[in-house]
Design an enzyme around this catalytic site. Sequence first.
Site, mmCIF file in Angstrom:
data_model
loop_
_atom_site.group_PDB
_atom_site.id
_atom_site.type_symbol
_atom_site.label_atom_id
_atom_site.label_comp_id
_atom_site.label_asym_id
_atom_site.label_seq_id
_atom_site.Cartn_x
_atom_site.Cartn_y
_atom_site.Cartn_z
ATOM 1 N N GLU A 184 -22.151 14.282 36.374
ATOM 2 C CA GLU A 184 -23.218 13.970 37.312
ATOM 3 C C GLU A 184 -24.513 14.531 36.764
ATOM 4 O O GLU A 184 -24.615 15.728 36.489
ATOM 5 C CB GLU A 184 -22.936 14.547 38.700
ATOM 6 C CG GLU A 184 -24.025 14.206 39.708
ATOM 7 C CD GLU A 184 -23.695 14.619 41.140
ATOM 8 O OE1 GLU A 184 -24.608 14.559 41.984
ATOM 9 O OE2 GLU A 184 -22.542 15.004 41.398
ATOM 10 N N ASP A 187 -30.392 19.848 29.167
ATOM 11 C CA ASP A 187 -30.660 18.433 28.941
ATOM 12 C C ASP A 187 -29.359 17.657 28.795
ATOM 13 O O ASP A 187 -28.581 17.897 27.869
ATOM 14 C CB ASP A 187 -31.501 18.293 27.666
ATOM 15 C CG ASP A 187 -32.078 16.909 27.466
ATOM 16 O OD1 ASP A 187 -31.520 15.942 28.027
ATOM 17 O OD2 ASP A 187 -33.079 16.794 26.738
ATOM 18 N N ASP A 217 -35.521 10.876 38.975
ATOM 19 C CA ASP A 217 -36.975 10.774 39.081
ATOM 20 C C ASP A 217 -37.388 9.345 38.726
ATOM 21 O O ASP A 217 -37.091 8.859 37.637
ATOM 22 C CB ASP A 217 -37.629 11.763 38.110
ATOM 23 C CG ASP A 217 -39.116 11.947 38.385
ATOM 24 O OD1 ASP A 217 -39.772 10.952 38.741
ATOM 25 O OD2 ASP A 217 -39.616 13.073 38.239
ATOM 26 N N ARG A 243 -29.250 14.636 52.551
ATOM 27 C CA ARG A 243 -30.441 14.949 53.335
ATOM 28 C C ARG A 243 -31.659 14.235 52.762
ATOM 29 O O ARG A 243 -32.458 13.648 53.494
ATOM 30 C CB ARG A 243 -30.664 16.465 53.335
ATOM 31 C CG ARG A 243 -31.912 16.906 54.071
ATOM 32 C CD ARG A 243 -31.999 18.417 54.132
ATOM 33 N NE ARG A 243 -31.864 19.026 52.811
ATOM 34 C CZ ARG A 243 -31.962 20.330 52.590
ATOM 35 N NH1 ARG A 243 -32.162 21.160 53.602
ATOM 36 N NH2 ARG A 243 -31.848 20.824 51.374
ATOM 37 N N GLU A 291 -31.696 11.475 51.002
ATOM 38 C CA GLU A 291 -31.576 10.055 51.279
ATOM 39 C C GLU A 291 -31.915 9.749 52.735
ATOM 40 O O GLU A 291 -32.585 8.752 53.035
ATOM 41 C CB GLU A 291 -30.161 9.582 50.964
ATOM 42 C CG GLU A 291 -29.950 8.094 51.147
ATOM 43 C CD GLU A 291 -28.539 7.664 50.770
ATOM 44 O OE1 GLU A 291 -28.234 6.472 50.927
ATOM 45 O OE2 GLU A 291 -27.760 8.515 50.313
#
Length: 292
Positions: A96, A148, A171, A245, A247
Amino acid sequence: MSEFLNTPEAPHAPGASIRHTRDKGEPRFPNGPKADPAGSHFERRIRSFQPRRSRVTAGQADALQRLWADRGLDIDGQLTLDLAELFGNTNPVVLEIGFGMGEATARMAAADPDTNVLAVDVHTPGQGNLLNLADHMGLTNVRVGNGDAIILLREMLTPDSLGGLRVYFPDPWPKKRHHKRRLIQPEFLTLAATRLKPGALVHCATDWEPYAEQMLEVLGAHPGFENTVPDGGFAPRPAFRPLTRFEGQGLDKGHVVNDLLFRRVQHGQHGHHTEEHREHDQRDNDQSSTGA
């Protein structure tokens, strides 16, 4: 979600942020994540993420100090990971990328204990929060990566080592001149494809519609993936992805959330396992055999 936002803290004032005066060069958390684990080992590239600076609560700091050595991973690009050793079992591993404060990550890990989750972010409060959640929920299938994700994929994971990939609300880099910073690009998908097992699910979600359209376009055009939706469009939000939250706040503002569910195709299917992929895999196999 509220029960996951009020986990027990260390013996400090509830929700208090922690400030610590330290000497120049002293790490923020001596037993926790490093500030820049990859350092100058690799070329600088256009980053798809912007580290956020915010305060760490006492409970998050305590979790980082207590749990990082056993459940944290600094992404330095200096070794090839043995995922079975990292998790202590041979269950499939889902990567993830960008987990925020970790509430959805923890809930999904709790609902599927036979799947390991390697959750990567650069946000220190979120790292501490996810460790805290996993600890209080008794989760043994979560590891937190710091750094990264591109370096992790390129330098530290072996071919076909991942059982899935999740990218939730990355982002969006809304300004046109910043679109090159978006994570979901053809080059990223080509790299990810070499690390995903055939049949592995790639699940993306975003509330930024122009980015959703770009994701659909690049995933749909990439030979390494196929859409699980018969008509080739967006997928309904699957029940296994919790409503976060963040979303919920977006939905309250009228944002439209789009999910994309694509599957890694078999190597060689439709003749798409290119020479570039084979050379990439051979390089990683050579590195694995030498311990590079």
